[in-house]
Scaffold this active site. Sequence first.
Site, PDB file in Angstrom:
ATOM      1  N   GLU A  63       7.920   1.004  11.722  1.00  0.00           N
ATOM      2  CA  GLU A  63       6.572   0.847  11.027  1.00  0.00           C
ATOM      3  C   GLU A  63       5.290   1.006  12.286  1.00  0.00           C
ATOM      4  OE1 GLU A  63       5.893   0.890   7.759  1.00  0.00           O
ATOM      5  OE2 GLU A  63       8.083   1.051   7.472  1.00  0.00           O
ATOM      6  N   GLY A  64       4.356   1.153  11.581  1.00  0.00           N
ATOM      7  CA  GLY A  64       3.162   0.914  12.526  1.00  0.00           C
ATOM      8  C   GLY A  64       2.557   2.347  12.997  1.00  0.00           C
ATOM      9  N   SER A  85      -2.367  -2.737   6.038  1.00  0.00           N
ATOM     10  CA  SER A  85      -3.876  -3.178   6.422  1.00  0.00           C
ATOM     11  C   SER A  85      -4.791  -2.195   5.903  1.00  0.00           C
ATOM     12  CB  SER A  85      -3.882  -3.308   8.039  1.00  0.00           C
ATOM     13  OG  SER A  85      -3.394  -1.997   8.412  1.00  0.00           O
ATOM     14  N   LYS A 145      12.365   2.681   5.143  1.00  0.00           N
ATOM     15  CA  LYS A 145      12.457   4.257   4.988  1.00  0.00           C
ATOM     16  C   LYS A 145      13.653   4.682   4.394  1.00  0.00           C
ATOM     17  CE  LYS A 145       8.302   5.088   7.571  1.00  0.00           C
ATOM     18  NZ  LYS A 145       7.995   3.733   8.038  1.00  0.00           N
ATOM     19  N   LYS A 165      12.590  10.519  10.426  1.00  0.00           N
ATOM     20  CA  LYS A 165      11.889   9.186  10.503  1.00  0.00           C
ATOM     21  C   LYS A 165      12.866   8.193  10.992  1.00  0.00           C
ATOM     22  CE  LYS A 165       8.133   9.990   7.268  1.00  0.00           C
ATOM     23  NZ  LYS A 165       7.246   9.506   6.342  1.00  0.00           N
ATOM     24  N   ARG A 183       0.849  -1.069   0.120  1.00  0.00           N
ATOM     25  CA  ARG A 183      -0.007   0.021  -0.110  1.00  0.00           C
ATOM     26  C   ARG A 183       0.785   1.150   0.042  1.00  0.00           C
ATOM     27  NH1 ARG A 183      -2.642   0.406   5.313  1.00  0.00           N
ATOM     28  NH2 ARG A 183      -1.346   2.315   5.358  1.00  0.00           N
ATOM     29  N   ARG A 214      -7.704   7.505   5.135  1.00  0.00           N
ATOM     30  CA  ARG A 214      -7.847   7.747   6.342  1.00  0.00           C
ATOM     31  C   ARG A 214      -7.481   9.388   6.656  1.00  0.00           C
ATOM     32  NH1 ARG A 214      -2.322   4.473   7.962  1.00  0.00           N
ATOM     33  NH2 ARG A 214      -1.792   5.621   5.895  1.00  0.00           N
ATOM     34  N   ASN A 244       4.164   0.617   2.210  1.00  0.00           N
ATOM     35  CA  ASN A 244       4.308  -0.580   3.028  1.00  0.00           C
ATOM     36  C   ASN A 244       4.285  -1.684   2.260  1.00  0.00           C
ATOM     37  OD1 ASN A 244       3.630   0.996   5.829  1.00  0.00           O
ATOM     38  ND2 ASN A 244       2.335   1.876   4.448  1.00  0.00           N
ATOM     39  N   GLU A 300       5.104   7.060   2.231  1.00  0.00           N
ATOM     40  CA  GLU A 300       5.770   5.658   2.531  1.00  0.00           C
ATOM     41  C   GLU A 300       5.027   4.591   1.475  1.00  0.00           C
ATOM     42  OE1 GLU A 300       5.823   3.223   5.847  1.00  0.00           O
ATOM     43  OE2 GLU A 300       3.616   4.097   6.332  1.00  0.00           O
TER      44      GLU A 300
END
Length: 476
Positions: A370-371, A152, A307, A366, A126, A452, A147, A145
Amino acid sequence: MAQGIPDEVIMNTSLMKELADVAKDVALQQGILMRIQETPNSSELVTYAPFTLFPTPVPKAVFLQALAVQTHYNTLVDKISQDPDFLEEALASTIAVDDFTGRLFRIHQQILKEGRSQSIVLGLNRSDYMLDQRNNGLSSLKQIEINTFAASFGGLSSRTPDVHRQILKMAGRLEESQRILDNDPAAGLARAVAKAWELYGSERAVVMFLVEESQRNIFDQRYIEYELWKRNIPTKRKRFDDVCEKGSLDQDKRLFVDGQEVAVVYFRNGYMPQNYPSEKTWEARLMMERSLAVKCPDISTHLAGTKKVQQVLAKPGVLEKFFPDKPQVVEQIRATFAGLYTLDIGPEGDKTVAMALAAPDQFVLKPQREGGGNNIYGSEICQVLQGVKESTERTAYILMDKIHPAPVQNCLLRRDAPLQISNCLSELGVFGVYVRQGKDTVMNECVGHLLRTKSSEVSEGGLATGISVADSPLLL
Ligand code: ADP
Ligand code: MG
Ligand code: MG
């Protein structure tokens, strides 16, 4: 200011409350679900996953641009994963100081040394974007970024269009309700998993979802599981502990967990250091990587999503190396790059440090994590960089231009949160899938999107962290 929420709703709080109540019911009935925080491993009590009351306007041109570039991003990730020299060079400074990435890299090297046992590759990724809108209302699509691991919300985002259609209709916006796009990433993700399973070629073998200890977001994954079961493809949910205790390889490196052969390992866990609490967990990861099972993603594709790799790709001439005879593809991908800057030791890295210290609000610092919740903003950038600027430790980070979308008013619906209008920022994700067998690309598609939205007062997003909420684009 652009509005997601119509004026007449802003002016009328009782109407807003009425719509919010209906929206929550529709969300529950459509299956936009999450387990509650208190009992993340039980479905006795569930609630709606947080979402926006209204969809958010997104310019059509940039939306289409994001969809159009996705198959090229798929190809790029896949090419990087097959280029050990590139990965080694790109990650050299990072793995020297970042233990987690270093550990992943060692697995990658071991697999290279042994030779990959499986030639089928399955990628579900994604690519996330924000719109830079500082320039007189012009929108410029900038990648935040990509993923490549456990991307998800393909499941839940398949259900949001109907909620927003319903709310728009009830707010008297029939025409807008008809402009909400269908979206079904779960079906597309499952199609790719199914293809990999078929190519593996054993009817009894299962697709193993390697899942988290705490499974609040199980419903998002269930949509993909059901799509697989519709095709009579068996799925199993297992944790690292299950693989540690009941996993093994036979002499042909077939992976068995609890007596069942695994055709595909779909990692939804394993992207954070805390996912590996013991040596045993690392051994389980290595065993899965060495196995004949198709890994989604395999270790080199995992590393391709770091990254640091993203920053290296933005250096002049690097994309050209991956697409030597495709200048248009290079241009299309590069158009989505924000400014990305190295912190490697040397004059270039020194320049990055000076630039960040001079104007920290223009940047995001950064680490290789992740997450959500890991990046550093504003004055904290100065604190962190002051601490590491003279040492190799700074190479654990990259620096990125901060993207500035124009805020949009909306109402974020969350369990137990007061109903209020906020200034919001959105992030558009585009799901891409690919399957390769040896040299043959069997599938390479863009399969849907995710919008989002979060309050503009918080820097970080992340649906799983509960900060950003599910939304739908309303194309302008
Ligand atoms: P993660 O892998 O943890 O999701 P991201 O790079 O996506 O890391 O950053 C997390 C969040 O931080 C994003 O969802 C976004 O809200 C915010 N963010 C990241 N990079 C930028 C940026 N360059 N400009 C503005 N916000 C950013
Ligand atoms: Mg990420
Ligand atoms: Mg992210």
